[in-house]
Design a protein around this motif. Structure first.
Motif, PDB file in Angstrom:
ATOM      1  N   UNK A  76       7.878  22.385   6.218  1.00  0.00           N
ATOM      2  CA  UNK A  76       6.609  22.033   5.543  1.00  0.00           C
ATOM      3  C   UNK A  76       5.667  21.009   6.544  1.00  0.00           C
ATOM      4  N   UNK A  77       6.418  19.790   6.535  1.00  0.00           N
ATOM      5  CA  UNK A  77       5.868  18.768   7.269  1.00  0.00           C
ATOM      6  C   UNK A  77       5.586  18.964   8.700  1.00  0.00           C
ATOM      7  N   UNK A 101      -0.772  21.120  12.449  1.00  0.00           N
ATOM      8  CA  UNK A 101      -2.067  21.304  11.999  1.00  0.00           C
ATOM      9  C   UNK A 101      -2.986  20.068  12.228  1.00  0.00           C
ATOM     10  N   UNK A 102      -2.632  19.029  11.426  1.00  0.00           N
ATOM     11  CA  UNK A 102      -3.337  17.771  11.315  1.00  0.00           C
ATOM     12  C   UNK A 102      -3.579  17.004  12.757  1.00  0.00           C
ATOM     13  N   UNK A 125      10.367   9.831   2.883  1.00  0.00           N
ATOM     14  CA  UNK A 125      11.166   8.967   1.821  1.00  0.00           C
ATOM     15  C   UNK A 125      11.018   9.615   0.452  1.00  0.00           C
ATOM     16  N   UNK A 126       9.851  10.591   0.313  1.00  0.00           N
ATOM     17  CA  UNK A 126       9.760  11.274  -1.026  1.00  0.00           C
ATOM     18  C   UNK A 126      10.752  12.727  -0.876  1.00  0.00           C
ATOM     19  N   UNK A 127      11.304  13.090   0.273  1.00  0.00           N
ATOM     20  CA  UNK A 127      11.900  14.383   0.612  1.00  0.00           C
ATOM     21  C   UNK A 127      11.077  15.475   0.945  1.00  0.00           C
ATOM     22  N   UNK A 128       9.829  15.363   1.429  1.00  0.00           N
ATOM     23  CA  UNK A 128       8.930  16.456   1.587  1.00  0.00           C
ATOM     24  C   UNK A 128       9.788  17.610   2.551  1.00  0.00           C
ATOM     25  N   UNK A 167       0.725  -1.334  -0.024  1.00  0.00           N
ATOM     26  CA  UNK A 167      -0.032  -0.162   0.174  1.00  0.00           C
ATOM     27  C   UNK A 167       0.933   1.112   0.126  1.00  0.00           C
ATOM     28  N   UNK A 168       1.827   1.291   0.785  1.00  0.00           N
ATOM     29  CA  UNK A 168       3.133   2.462   0.818  1.00  0.00           C
ATOM     30  C   UNK A 168       3.309   2.479  -0.572  1.00  0.00           C
ATOM     31  N   UNK A 169       4.059   1.652  -1.224  1.00  0.00           N
ATOM     32  CA  UNK A 169       4.557   1.782  -2.379  1.00  0.00           C
ATOM     33  C   UNK A 169       3.696   2.330  -3.526  1.00  0.00           C
ATOM     34  N   UNK A 170       2.440   1.712  -3.474  1.00  0.00           N
ATOM     35  CA  UNK A 170       1.583   2.403  -4.460  1.00  0.00           C
ATOM     36  C   UNK A 170       1.195   3.859  -4.169  1.00  0.00           C
ATOM     37  N   UNK A 171       0.850   4.208  -2.928  1.00  0.00           N
ATOM     38  CA  UNK A 171       0.788   5.587  -2.385  1.00  0.00           C
ATOM     39  C   UNK A 171       1.800   6.502  -2.719  1.00  0.00           C
ATOM     40  N   UNK A 172       3.157   6.006  -2.587  1.00  0.00           N
ATOM     41  CA  UNK A 172       4.307   6.846  -2.760  1.00  0.00           C
ATOM     42  C   UNK A 172       4.458   6.845  -4.248  1.00  0.00           C
ATOM     43  N   UNK A 173       4.062   6.177  -5.120  1.00  0.00           N
ATOM     44  CA  UNK A 173       4.232   6.326  -6.521  1.00  0.00           C
ATOM     45  C   UNK A 173       3.189   7.277  -7.354  1.00  0.00           C
ATOM     46  N   UNK A 174       2.105   7.645  -6.175  1.00  0.00           N
ATOM     47  CA  UNK A 174       0.978   8.292  -6.822  1.00  0.00           C
ATOM     48  C   UNK A 174       1.078   9.869  -6.127  1.00  0.00           C
ATOM     49  N   UNK A 175       2.124  10.054  -5.217  1.00  0.00           N
ATOM     50  CA  UNK A 175       2.327  11.477  -4.610  1.00  0.00           C
ATOM     51  C   UNK A 175       3.487  11.968  -5.417  1.00  0.00           C
ATOM     52  N   UNK A 176       3.154  13.369  -5.925  1.00  0.00           N
ATOM     53  CA  UNK A 176       4.080  13.972  -6.551  1.00  0.00           C
ATOM     54  C   UNK A 176       4.545  15.281  -6.022  1.00  0.00           C
ATOM     55  N   UNK A 177       4.098  15.905  -5.031  1.00  0.00           N
ATOM     56  CA  UNK A 177       4.362  17.139  -4.310  1.00  0.00           C
ATOM     57  C   UNK A 177       3.851  17.342  -3.031  1.00  0.00           C
ATOM     58  N   UNK A 178       4.335  18.260  -2.393  1.00  0.00           N
ATOM     59  CA  UNK A 178       3.967  18.729  -1.093  1.00  0.00           C
ATOM     60  C   UNK A 178       2.489  18.938  -0.986  1.00  0.00           C
ATOM     61  N   UNK A 179       1.817  19.524  -1.848  1.00  0.00           N
ATOM     62  CA  UNK A 179       0.286  19.716  -1.470  1.00  0.00           C
ATOM     63  C   UNK A 179      -0.405  18.627  -1.551  1.00  0.00           C
TER      64      UNK A 179
END
Length: 198
Positions: free
Chosen positions: A140-141, A147-148, A133-136, A94-106
């Motif tokens: 910002x994080x 907030x979250x 892992x994706x370098x956010x 699930x992580x890998x699938x999600x990671x491949x679909x995320x492309x930016x900070x927003x």
């Protein structure tokens, strides 16, 4: 095993050291632990409603610090530490699938704030590790995490102070579904905005 872990976490609420345990559980939930801090937070806030905002603050601070630890695992030790943790919980695919679909900070912000931060979908540890892992950007994080997680615990504290025990059953069974619907609406609005902007 999961039931025993849940029961053990619940038993911590009655201890004098409950606040320390709340901080510990909130910290490790954001990076490696399976049971959400709510399991401890809810009985504590119900037992002492006048301290519910204090508990919310403790849980928020510890959760953000745990999120930073999760980010560091993803950023500095993905293959050696983070991947085995995800595999242990059966979340790696699930992580890998999600990671491949995320492309930016927003996109990570939306995922963090709405789905994981408020509704635990996906679990918060998955999002914190992924952000590293994706370098956010770490600043910002951290702001996103404050907030979250703050919104989640303060909302729970307010609900418990206002409605007491009757709201507990609702929180445990329905809050995730309501937030999930809200998340879906926000995601659709975000997609629509992106399409219209281009």
């Amino acid at each position: 095993m999961l039931r025993r872990l849940y029961d053990w976490t619940m038993s911590l609420a009655a201890r004098k050291s409950a606040e320390v345990w709340l901080a510990v559980i909130a910290f490790v939930e954001s990076s490696v632990f399976l049971v959400p801090a709510d399991v401890l937070f809810l009985p504590m806030a119900l037992a002492k409603p006048e301290r519910s905002y204090r508990y919310a603050l403790i849980a928020t601070v510890a959760s953000v610090l745990g999120g930073i630890a999760g980010w560091a695992l993803g950023y500095y030790a993905y293959e050696t530490v983070a991947r085995p943790i995800l595999e242990f919980y059966g979340k790696f695919d699930d992580f890998e699938q999600l990671r491949n679909s995320i492309h930016g900070e927003w996109e990570i912000l939306l995922l963090f704030l709405v789905t994981s931060g408020l509704a635990h979908l996906p679990p918060i540890k998955v999002v914190t590790i992924m952000a590293g892992a994706i370098g956010i950007n770490l600043s910002f994080f951290v702001i996103s995490a404050i907030v979250a997680r703050g919104a989640r615990f303060l909302l729970l504290a307010w609900l418990l102070r206002r409605y007491g025990e009757p709201i507990r059953d609702f929180i445990e069974k329905r809050l995730g579904q309501i937030v999930g619907v809200g998340a879906a609406v926000l995601i659709m609005l975000g997609i629509a905005y992106k399409l219209l902007a281009h």
